[in-house]
Every structure is written in structure tokens, then in C-alpha cells.
Design a protein around this motif. Structure first.
Motif, mmCIF file in Angstrom:
data_model
loop_
_atom_site.group_PDB
_atom_site.id
_atom_site.type_symbol
_atom_site.label_atom_id
_atom_site.label_comp_id
_atom_site.label_asym_id
_atom_site.label_seq_id
_atom_site.Cartn_x
_atom_site.Cartn_y
_atom_site.Cartn_z
ATOM 1 N N ASN A 24 -39.334 -16.043 -0.170
ATOM 2 C CA ASN A 24 -38.880 -14.972 -1.061
ATOM 3 C C ASN A 24 -37.366 -14.800 -0.987
ATOM 4 O O ASN A 24 -36.764 -14.945 0.080
ATOM 5 N N SER A 25 -36.768 -14.448 -2.117
ATOM 6 C CA SER A 25 -35.332 -14.172 -2.171
ATOM 7 C C SER A 25 -35.053 -12.779 -1.618
ATOM 8 O O SER A 25 -35.772 -11.828 -1.915
ATOM 9 N N VAL A 26 -33.988 -12.692 -0.829
ATOM 10 C CA VAL A 26 -33.590 -11.431 -0.207
ATOM 11 C C VAL A 26 -32.114 -11.183 -0.507
ATOM 12 O O VAL A 26 -31.298 -12.094 -0.434
ATOM 13 N N HIS A 27 -31.803 -9.940 -0.840
ATOM 14 C CA HIS A 27 -30.415 -9.473 -0.940
ATOM 15 C C HIS A 27 -30.332 -8.252 -0.033
ATOM 16 O O HIS A 27 -30.716 -7.150 -0.423
ATOM 17 N N ASN A 28 -29.852 -8.473 1.179
ATOM 18 C CA ASN A 28 -29.802 -7.401 2.165
ATOM 19 C C ASN A 28 -28.391 -6.829 2.232
ATOM 20 O O ASN A 28 -27.410 -7.577 2.205
ATOM 21 N N ILE A 29 -28.307 -5.514 2.331
ATOM 22 C CA ILE A 29 -27.038 -4.808 2.449
ATOM 23 C C ILE A 29 -26.998 -4.190 3.842
ATOM 24 O O ILE A 29 -27.875 -3.394 4.199
ATOM 25 N N ILE A 30 -25.999 -4.586 4.628
ATOM 26 C CA ILE A 30 -25.940 -4.220 6.037
ATOM 27 C C ILE A 30 -24.656 -3.449 6.329
ATOM 28 O O ILE A 30 -23.567 -3.844 5.902
ATOM 29 N N HIS A 31 -24.790 -2.367 7.066
ATOM 30 C CA HIS A 31 -23.647 -1.594 7.543
ATOM 31 C C HIS A 31 -23.414 -2.015 8.990
ATOM 32 O O HIS A 31 -24.309 -1.885 9.829
ATOM 33 N N SER A 32 -22.231 -2.531 9.249
ATOM 34 C CA SER A 32 -21.919 -3.085 10.558
ATOM 35 C C SER A 32 -20.874 -2.235 11.268
ATOM 36 O O SER A 32 -19.885 -1.825 10.665
ATOM 37 N N THR A 33 -21.112 -1.988 12.555
ATOM 38 C CA THR A 33 -20.147 -1.300 13.411
ATOM 39 C C THR A 33 -19.863 -2.207 14.592
ATOM 40 O O THR A 33 -20.795 -2.708 15.235
ATOM 41 N N MET A 34 -18.576 -2.428 14.856
ATOM 42 C CA MET A 34 -18.179 -3.285 15.972
ATOM 43 C C MET A 34 -17.191 -2.542 16.854
ATOM 44 O O MET A 34 -16.243 -1.941 16.362
ATOM 45 N N GLU A 35 -17.443 -2.627 18.154
ATOM 46 C CA GLU A 35 -16.495 -2.124 19.145
ATOM 47 C C GLU A 35 -15.839 -3.337 19.789
ATOM 48 O O GLU A 35 -16.481 -4.380 19.950
ATOM 49 N N PHE A 36 -14.559 -3.186 20.172
ATOM 50 C CA PHE A 36 -13.787 -4.323 20.652
ATOM 51 C C PHE A 36 -13.260 -4.110 22.069
ATOM 52 O O PHE A 36 -12.964 -2.989 22.474
#
Length: 154
Positions: A88-100
Motif C-alpha cells: 500500500n502507498s503511504v504518505h506519512n507526516i512526521i513531527h520531529s524533535t531533536m536534541e543535540f
């Protein structure tokens, strides 16, 4: 510095270059998302490699809305791909948080709407049960087993 690391990470993802993505992670990184929990460096870099390998070149990544400083950055990234288990085709929208730490990603947390994802990836099953903890737990177990198998084969 965090913005450039985040941009390097997602640019490498767009190019499907898992080794360049891995260069952006601190050795003590911890990764979490709705499916994978508390992955360490080996596991998260293996996860990205596995996802890229399984996409067979049919993976499109876009990232935008970057905000942050040297310690913390956020962005939205979108993935379009074919889910390997169902086709199946997927279009996922992801909110990413990165600490450095030391200019590298020490904590990476991705969040997306699991039910929305499951409707696309799993079809009718996801539509009917994507909201349920039962399906989410089943997907988690299958994903971890798949990652473990992939890592053992490397």
C-alpha cells in the motif's frame, strides 16, 4: 549548528544514504516514535538502513518548517513510500524533535498520527483498528522483530 546537522540528516535521507544519516547521531543517541521505543545508536541507524533498503528506491522524503538552536530543533518531514508488508502507498507526516550534544543528535523523537498511518499502510484493518492499543502493540512487536532480524543479518 543543530540546524545544519538536521539538514544534513534529512538531506542524506532524501538521498537514501543511511551511512551519512548515521554520522549525524551521537554514540549515545536515543530514538523514539509511535512504533519504535528507546532505540540506541546501532538500532536506530539499522532501522533507517532497513527502511531505505526495503523501499527499493521508491522512497520520497521532504522536510520543512525547521526551527531551533544549538540544543534543540524541530521540523516536519514527510515520507511517501510503499509499505513493504502490504504494498500500500503511504504518505506519512512526521513531527520531529531533536536534541543535540557536541553538534550531534543525542535524542530524536518522531511523532505521527498512528491511526492515519495505519489506514494507509494496513488498509481495512488499519481503518477499523488503527485507534486501538492492540493493533499498535502488534505493529510494534512485528517492527522490532523485523529490525532484530535485519540487524542479525548485517
Amino acid at each position: 549548528m543543530s540546524r545544519s546537522t538536521l539538514e544534513k540528516f534529512y538531506s542524506a535521507f532524501q538521498s537514501q544514504d543511511a551511512s551519512k544519516m548515521a554520522e549525524c547521531y551521537h554514540p549515545d543517541v536515543v530514538f523514539n516514535d509511535p512504533v519504535f521505543k528507546n532505540l540506541n545508536h546501532r538500532e536506530v541507524t539499522g532501522m533507517w538502513e532497513m527502511l531505505i533498503d526495503r523501499s527499493k528506491g521508491k522512497l520520497e522524503i521532504d522536510f520543512h518548517s525547521i526551527v531551533g538552536d544549538d540544543e534543540l530543533a524541530n521540523c516536519i518531514w514527510e515520507a511517501e513510500y510503499e509499505f513493504s508488508k502490504t504494498g500500500n502507498s503511504v504518505h506519512n507526516i512526521i513531527h520531529s524533535t531533536m536534541e543535540f550534544k557536541d553538534g550531534l543528535i543525542i535524542k530524536h523523537t518522531d511523532d505521527f498520527n498512528f491511526w492515519r498511518w495505519s489506514k494507509m499502510a494496513l488498509g481495512l484493518t488499519g481503518t477499523l483498528l488503527g485507534w486501538s492499543p492492540m493493533l499498535k502493540n502488534k505493529v510494534r512487536k512485528m517492527a522490532i522483530a523485523s529490525l532484530d532480524k535485519y540487524l542479525k543479518s548485517q
